[in-house]
Design an enzyme around this catalytic site. Structure first.
Site, short mmCIF file in Angstrom:
data_model
loop_
_atom_site.label_atom_id
_atom_site.label_comp_id
_atom_site.label_asym_id
_atom_site.label_seq_id
_atom_site.Cartn_x
_atom_site.Cartn_y
_atom_site.Cartn_z
N HIS A 103 5.82 3.96 0.82
CA HIS A 103 5.84 5.23 0.09
C HIS A 103 7.13 5.37 -0.73
O HIS A 103 7.09 5.73 -1.91
CB HIS A 103 5.70 6.38 1.10
N GLU A 104 8.26 5.08 -0.12
CA GLU A 104 9.54 5.23 -0.83
C GLU A 104 9.67 4.21 -1.96
O GLU A 104 10.16 4.54 -3.05
CB GLU A 104 10.71 5.11 0.15
N HIS A 143 7.77 5.40 -4.98
CA HIS A 143 8.50 6.37 -5.81
C HIS A 143 9.41 5.63 -6.80
O HIS A 143 9.50 5.99 -7.97
CB HIS A 143 9.39 7.28 -4.96
N GLU A 156 4.14 12.87 -5.11
CA GLU A 156 3.92 12.53 -3.70
C GLU A 156 2.56 11.86 -3.51
O GLU A 156 2.43 10.86 -2.82
CB GLU A 156 4.01 13.79 -2.82
ZN LIG Z 1 7.70 11.04 -1.20
#
Ligand SMILES: [Zn+2]
Length: 272
Positions: A136-137, A140, A198
């Site tokens: 997830h990071e 981003h 997100e």
């Molecule tokens: Zn996030």
């Protein structure tokens, strides 16, 4: 003076038109400060962060962070190479560090500079849970969300100093940078991006963890545990955070797609 003025107009013009394509969504996104300027700044801020915080080395958890991080990075490179974006990560200098801190946090700066805090490990629980967070990071960072989190004024300010790397001597710019990339949360929890970012990071992260050989449905379980831990966090955090139940439903719906992507790379078993 006149020359200076027209130079700055030229510079602002460049800022406005600079665009890059998000390789995962195909969408055009603004890249107001180019990688050639952002990455040196990220590398410098990362080094500074490491010297100011306690880096955990030579523990099983520290090794797990590096191991999972390497797999996520390799997955990102395989995916991008296969989808016509070879070289997209050529300026990345991947690094994965575990920091001794009770904060429930993790982040990835542009250029692949990752930090996981020990405070998030009880929630990630195991390797697959950690892969969900790191995927997830990294997502981003790959999708360039940090810059899009900054205001136009902040970007101009950063772009203006980036060329000569005056950042370390300028607390205000360091503050802009760190906030945009999720460092220094004073809430003690992961700083969310906008809801749409997100959601995008959840989707991309799921594909990355599956290609890395981890069971993607574990991500849904991770966010369930995160939701439980967020009870008692300040309302200002919850008001900007995507609703966890929507997020969990989305992730569950994307699991078959993530596994199908992974199979294209010969990954057929998924560790949980
Ligand atoms: Zn996030």
């Amino acid at each position: 003076m006149k020359v200076l003025k027209s130079l700055s107009i030229l510079f602002l013009g460049t800022l406005v038109v600079a665009c890059s394509t998000n390789p995962f969504t195909g969408k055009q996104t603004l890249a107001l400060v180019p990688n050639s300027q952002i990455l040196p700044m990220a590398f410098q801020q990362y080094q500074e962060f490491l010297t100011e915080h306690k880096v955990v080395t030579n523990t099983a958890n520290a090794r797990m962070v590096k191991n999972v991080g390497q797999k996520i990075a390799a997955a990102a490179e395989r995916y991008l190479n296969a989808n016509g974006y070879a070289g997209y990560l050529s300026d990345y200098r991947w690094e994965y560090n575990l920091i001794d801190s009770p904060e429930v946090n993790a982040w990835c700066m542009p250029g692949g500079k990752i930090v996981v805090y020990t405070g998030i490990l009880p929630i990630t629980k195991d390797e697959a849970g950690l892969a969900a967070v790191m995927g997830h990071e990294v997502a981003h960072a790959l999708a360039n969300h940090g810059q899009q989190r900054m205001s136009a004024g902040q970007l101009q300010q950063l772009g203006a100093v980036a060329g000569n790397i005056a950042l370390a001597n300028n607390p205000e710019n360091a503050q802009i940078f760190n906030t945009a990339y999720g460092l220094g949360s004073n809430l003690g929890v992961m700083l969310p991006f906008s809801r749409s970012h997100e959601t995008e990071a959840d989707h991309i992260g799921l594909i990355l963890m599956a290609i890395a050989g981890y069971e993607p449905s574990v991500a849904a379980e991770l966010w369930q545990r995160m939701q439980a831990q967020e009870q008692g966090t300040p309302p200002e955090f919850l008001s900007t955070h995507p609703s966890s139940s929507t997020r969990i439903q989305n992730i569950q719906a994307w699991v078959p797609e993530a596994k199908a992507e992974a199979r294209k790379f010969g990954v057929t078993s998924f560790k949980r």
